[in-house]
Motif scaffolding. Structure first.
Motif, PDB file in Angstrom:
ATOM      1  N   ASN A  34      24.609  39.288  48.621  1.00 19.08           N
ATOM      2  CA  ASN A  34      25.076  39.878  47.246  1.00 19.08           C
ATOM      3  C   ASN A  34      24.509  41.246  47.324  1.00 19.08           C
ATOM      4  O   ASN A  34      23.345  41.295  47.860  1.00 19.08           O
ATOM      5  N   ARG A  94      31.919  36.312  51.707  1.00 18.16           N
ATOM      6  CA  ARG A  94      32.029  35.179  50.717  1.00 18.16           C
ATOM      7  C   ARG A  94      32.414  35.972  49.425  1.00 18.16           C
ATOM      8  O   ARG A  94      31.757  36.796  48.754  1.00 18.16           O
ATOM      9  N   TYR A  95      33.682  35.460  48.717  1.00 15.93           N
ATOM     10  CA  TYR A  95      34.304  35.969  47.605  1.00 15.93           C
ATOM     11  C   TYR A  95      33.383  35.363  46.448  1.00 15.93           C
ATOM     12  O   TYR A  95      32.924  34.239  46.485  1.00 15.93           O
ATOM     13  N   SER A  96      33.022  36.350  45.422  1.00 16.59           N
ATOM     14  CA  SER A  96      32.091  36.117  44.373  1.00 16.59           C
ATOM     15  C   SER A  96      32.786  35.007  43.654  1.00 16.59           C
ATOM     16  O   SER A  96      31.824  34.195  43.153  1.00 16.59           O
ATOM     17  N   TYR A 100      34.618  31.193  48.074  1.00 15.27           N
ATOM     18  CA  TYR A 100      35.552  31.126  49.008  1.00 15.27           C
ATOM     19  C   TYR A 100      35.341  32.200  50.327  1.00 15.27           C
ATOM     20  O   TYR A 100      34.789  33.388  50.041  1.00 15.27           O
ATOM     21  N   TYR A 101      35.120  31.548  51.525  1.00 17.10           N
ATOM     22  CA  TYR A 101      34.630  32.381  52.587  1.00 17.10           C
ATOM     23  C   TYR A 101      35.987  32.963  53.534  1.00 17.10           C
ATOM     24  O   TYR A 101      37.055  32.237  53.511  1.00 17.10           O
ATOM     25  N   GLY A 138      32.873  47.178  46.413  1.00 21.73           N
ATOM     26  CA  GLY A 138      33.133  46.078  46.188  1.00 21.73           C
ATOM     27  C   GLY A 138      32.189  45.046  45.037  1.00 21.73           C
ATOM     28  O   GLY A 138      31.451  45.675  44.536  1.00 21.73           O
ATOM     29  N   ASN A 139      32.855  44.039  44.713  1.00 21.17           N
ATOM     30  CA  ASN A 139      32.121  43.118  43.688  1.00 21.17           C
ATOM     31  C   ASN A 139      30.576  42.799  44.029  1.00 21.17           C
ATOM     32  O   ASN A 139      30.421  42.380  45.400  1.00 21.17           O
ATOM     33  N   ASN A 142      29.727  39.671  45.742  1.00 20.55           N
ATOM     34  CA  ASN A 142      30.369  39.321  46.965  1.00 20.55           C
ATOM     35  C   ASN A 142      29.099  39.216  48.015  1.00 20.55           C
ATOM     36  O   ASN A 142      28.128  39.748  47.810  1.00 20.55           O
ATOM     37  N   GLU A 144      28.225  39.834  51.876  1.00 20.89           N
ATOM     38  CA  GLU A 144      28.526  40.708  52.890  1.00 20.89           C
ATOM     39  C   GLU A 144      27.534  40.916  53.768  1.00 20.89           C
ATOM     40  O   GLU A 144      26.395  40.916  53.465  1.00 20.89           O
TER      41      GLU A 144
END
Length: 151
Positions: A34, A94-96, A100-101, A138-139, A142, A144
């Protein structure tokens, strides 16, 4: 760094993870971080290296012909030629919010060390089909990829 554990947040928002929590993905795609891990004072990059700023990403993209042309030159997947030698691989993210990947094999996301606002930071995105780069934000939570840059 191998086995870096920068736990800047807890639970679903931990600082570092393997895609799909599977250590087998690390050899090919590396880990996902993150934004808080990217700017953590313990420095996830090796000594003498740093996470690039948005300006440093922009310098590279401009050198390669700008956002609309650079993607194909950076990618080692999809329609990429990798003529830059950068060898970006589609490690997904990976969504924060829901842990969810997604998008492994089709898209890669690289953090910069530059904040956009309280909730987001600048990043670049490369996908299977576009010859360009999406230069966006991006958030911060996340997960990345990070490509370190030599000091």
């Amino acid at each position: 760094k191998e086995n870096v554990e920068i736990n800047t947040k807890t639970g679903n928002n931990r600082g570092v993870c393997n895609y799909n929590n599977d250590a087998n993905n690390v050899a090919t795609y590396g880990r996902l971080y993150n934004f808080y891990a990217v700017v953590d004072s313990r420095n996830l990059c090796p000594t003498g290296w740093h996470a690039p700023s948005d300006n440093e990403w922009t310098t590279l993209l401009n050198y390669l012909g700008g956002d609309s042309a650079a993607g194909v030159l950076l990618k080692g997947f999809g329609n990429g030629t990798n003529t830059s030698g950068f060898t970006a691989l589609a490690g997904g993210l990976r969504y924060s919010l829901d842990a969810y990947y997604g998008n492994m094999g089709s898209t890669c996301y690289f953090w910069s060390s530059t904040i956009n606002n309280n909730n987001s930071a600048w990043e670049i995105i490369l996908d299977n089909f576009s010859i360009g780069v999406v230069h966006t934000y991006g958030n911060k939570y996340n997960g990345e990829s990070v490509r370190c840059l030599k000091d």
